[in-house]
Design a protein around this motif. Sequence first.
Motif, mmCIF file in Angstrom:
data_model
loop_
_atom_site.group_PDB
_atom_site.id
_atom_site.type_symbol
_atom_site.label_atom_id
_atom_site.label_comp_id
_atom_site.label_asym_id
_atom_site.label_seq_id
_atom_site.Cartn_x
_atom_site.Cartn_y
_atom_site.Cartn_z
ATOM 1 N N LYS A 174 -17.176 3.380 5.174
ATOM 2 C CA LYS A 174 -18.524 2.824 5.153
ATOM 3 C C LYS A 174 -18.482 1.434 4.539
ATOM 4 N N PRO A 175 -19.460 0.587 4.870
ATOM 5 C CA PRO A 175 -19.475 -0.762 4.269
ATOM 6 C C PRO A 175 -19.429 -0.733 2.740
ATOM 7 N N GLU A 176 -20.020 0.274 2.148
ATOM 8 C CA GLU A 176 -20.015 0.353 0.684
ATOM 9 C C GLU A 176 -18.646 0.717 0.110
ATOM 10 N N ASP A 177 -17.696 1.044 0.966
ATOM 11 C CA ASP A 177 -16.324 1.272 0.504
ATOM 12 C C ASP A 177 -15.555 -0.032 0.350
ATOM 13 N N THR A 178 -16.143 -1.134 0.786
ATOM 14 C CA THR A 178 -15.490 -2.428 0.667
ATOM 15 C C THR A 178 -15.199 -2.729 -0.796
ATOM 16 N N ALA A 179 -13.919 -3.005 -1.099
ATOM 17 C CA ALA A 179 -13.509 -3.252 -2.482
ATOM 18 C C ALA A 179 -12.023 -3.558 -2.524
ATOM 19 N N MET A 180 -11.590 -4.006 -3.691
ATOM 20 C CA MET A 180 -10.160 -4.120 -3.986
ATOM 21 C C MET A 180 -9.746 -2.784 -4.595
ATOM 22 N N TYR A 212 -4.376 5.538 -18.255
ATOM 23 C CA TYR A 212 -3.397 5.054 -17.282
ATOM 24 C C TYR A 212 -2.579 3.919 -17.889
ATOM 25 N N GLU A 213 -1.265 4.095 -17.857
ATOM 26 C CA GLU A 213 -0.381 3.114 -18.471
ATOM 27 C C GLU A 213 -0.025 1.964 -17.527
ATOM 28 N N TYR A 214 -0.021 2.247 -16.252
ATOM 29 C CA TYR A 214 0.473 1.268 -15.282
ATOM 30 C C TYR A 214 -0.572 1.043 -14.197
ATOM 31 N N TRP A 215 -0.696 -0.222 -13.793
ATOM 32 C CA TRP A 215 -1.670 -0.613 -12.775
ATOM 33 C C TRP A 215 -1.034 -1.547 -11.765
ATOM 34 N N GLY A 216 -1.457 -1.411 -10.519
ATOM 35 C CA GLY A 216 -1.029 -2.342 -9.496
ATOM 36 C C GLY A 216 -1.988 -3.513 -9.395
ATOM 37 N N GLN A 217 -1.648 -4.457 -8.526
ATOM 38 C CA GLN A 217 -2.454 -5.663 -8.349
ATOM 39 C C GLN A 217 -3.645 -5.427 -7.421
ATOM 40 N N GLY A 218 -3.537 -4.420 -6.584
ATOM 41 C CA GLY A 218 -4.650 -4.105 -5.696
ATOM 42 C C GLY A 218 -4.415 -4.528 -4.262
ATOM 43 N N THR A 219 -5.121 -3.857 -3.369
ATOM 44 C CA THR A 219 -5.110 -4.196 -1.955
ATOM 45 C C THR A 219 -6.548 -4.156 -1.456
ATOM 46 N N GLN A 220 -6.937 -5.171 -0.686
ATOM 47 C CA GLN A 220 -8.333 -5.331 -0.285
ATOM 48 C C GLN A 220 -8.670 -4.481 0.935
ATOM 49 N N VAL A 221 -9.785 -3.789 0.836
ATOM 50 C CA VAL A 221 -10.329 -3.032 1.961
ATOM 51 C C VAL A 221 -11.709 -3.610 2.272
ATOM 52 N N THR A 222 -11.906 -4.001 3.525
ATOM 53 C CA THR A 222 -13.183 -4.558 3.953
ATOM 54 C C THR A 222 -13.693 -3.767 5.146
ATOM 55 N N VAL A 223 -14.901 -3.248 5.019
ATOM 56 C CA VAL A 223 -15.503 -2.438 6.078
ATOM 57 C C VAL A 223 -16.767 -3.141 6.560
#
Length: 125
Positions: A87-93, A112-123
Amino acid sequence: QVQLSESGGGSVQAGGSLRLSCAASGYTGTMDYMAWFRPAPGKEREGVAVIYTADSVTHYHDSVLGRFTISKAAAKNTVYLQMNNLKPEDTAMYSCAAGSDRRAWLFRTSAYEYWGQGTQVTVSS
């Protein structure tokens, strides 16, 4: 040094699907909890899905229940997030996180000890 690397983001139309991947490197053991987070109004981020890797039990945010599935890959310390009926509201990093504190099950970011940089999702609608 432990690193989490995400991939699989992109742009889709509403109703489409994407599969995100997260791989942890530099860690000799097994991450107990691996999860996906995204930014949320009024707070830094919200937990979307978490998996307890010992038995693959999963937990989801209500807004994605029935649409998203988190699972373990065959490779150690690697998880997927299958996102269907987007859904459009799922748009996020979307960021991957990993840790061993059992509070991680409740999506407590401090667990959480470890985090990634993220990947963009655009709907798009």
